[in-house]
Design a protein around this motif. Structure first.
Motif, short mmCIF file in Angstrom:
data_model
loop_
_atom_site.label_atom_id
_atom_site.label_comp_id
_atom_site.label_asym_id
_atom_site.label_seq_id
_atom_site.Cartn_x
_atom_site.Cartn_y
_atom_site.Cartn_z
N LYS A 9 12.58 5.24 2.26
CA LYS A 9 12.92 6.58 1.77
C LYS A 9 11.91 7.05 0.71
O LYS A 9 11.81 8.24 0.45
N GLN A 10 11.19 6.12 0.12
CA GLN A 10 10.18 6.46 -0.88
C GLN A 10 8.78 6.60 -0.27
O GLN A 10 7.84 6.94 -0.98
N GLU A 11 8.67 6.36 1.01
CA GLU A 11 7.35 6.37 1.66
C GLU A 11 6.75 7.78 1.66
O GLU A 11 7.43 8.76 1.93
N MET A 12 5.47 7.84 1.38
CA MET A 12 4.74 9.11 1.40
C MET A 12 4.11 9.30 2.78
O MET A 12 3.66 8.33 3.39
N HIS A 149 -4.60 -0.20 7.62
CA HIS A 149 -3.21 0.16 7.35
C HIS A 149 -3.15 0.77 5.95
O HIS A 149 -3.74 0.22 5.01
N ILE A 150 -2.47 1.90 5.81
CA ILE A 150 -2.33 2.57 4.53
C ILE A 150 -0.86 2.89 4.31
O ILE A 150 -0.20 3.44 5.20
N THR A 151 -0.36 2.54 3.13
CA THR A 151 1.00 2.92 2.77
C THR A 151 0.98 3.61 1.43
O THR A 151 0.13 3.34 0.59
N GLY A 152 1.90 4.52 1.25
CA GLY A 152 2.04 5.22 -0.01
C GLY A 152 3.51 5.32 -0.38
O GLY A 152 4.37 5.36 0.50
N LYS A 153 3.76 5.37 -1.67
CA LYS A 153 5.14 5.36 -2.13
C LYS A 153 5.30 6.26 -3.34
O LYS A 153 4.43 6.31 -4.20
#
Length: 158
Positions: A9-12, A149-153
């Motif tokens: 739910k916090q993922e950008m 792989h890229i993740t954002g929060k």
């Protein structure tokens, strides 16, 4: 191969991750160092929208270069300064982690471009850049991190 974000739910969205990569100045590059110890170093970077890679510069030898020669897998983490909403004490901030492969940049034109764009993050003075680059270009090694792989929060401290 890469984990899904546990707190989804916090993922950008990807576009917001790229925007944050464009605006920040430095982050922490993490490599596999000596004797299997993690090696994280604060470092300036440039995110190139055209090829999607992150570029770094530094010396042609040292712990960072030895680690990359031994294992080209890397992660890079950035975060913004955060903001406080009116009437709230928690800090709201965003972070991005990039996982990928890192390698030396061997093309002279690509090295010059990466160095110039890194310089522009700190000063628009092309004369300054030209003088510094002419004096140091033989000692500089640029590195390119190709994201896998890229993740954002989005985070709210509590």
């Amino acid at each position: 191969m890469f984990r899904k974000m546990r707190r989804f739910k916090q993922e950008m969205p990807a576009v917001e991750c790229r925007e944050l990569l464009k605006t920040q100045v430095r982050g922490v590059l993490s490599l596999l160092g000596d004797d299997g110890y993690p090696y994280g170093l604060p470092i300036d970077y440039w995110y190139n929208e055209a090829d999607g890679k992150l570029y770094f510069h530094g010396a042609k030898e040292g712990h960072k270069i030895d680690a990359i020669r031994a294992c080209d897998k890397a992660s890079f983490c950035i975060h913004d300064e955060g903001v406080r909403m009116d009437g709230e004490w928690p800090l709201h901030f965003r972070s991005v982690i990039v996982f990928g492969r890192i390698a030396p940049v061997t093309d002279e034109a690509a090295t010059a471009l990466a160095c110039k764009e890194l310089s522009r993050k700190f000063t628009p003075d092309d004369e300054y850049f030209n003088k510094e680059y002419a004096a140091a270009k033989d000692r500089v090694l640029c590195l390119a991190l190709t994201p896998e792989h890229i993740t954002g929060k989005r985070i709210k401290e509590n």
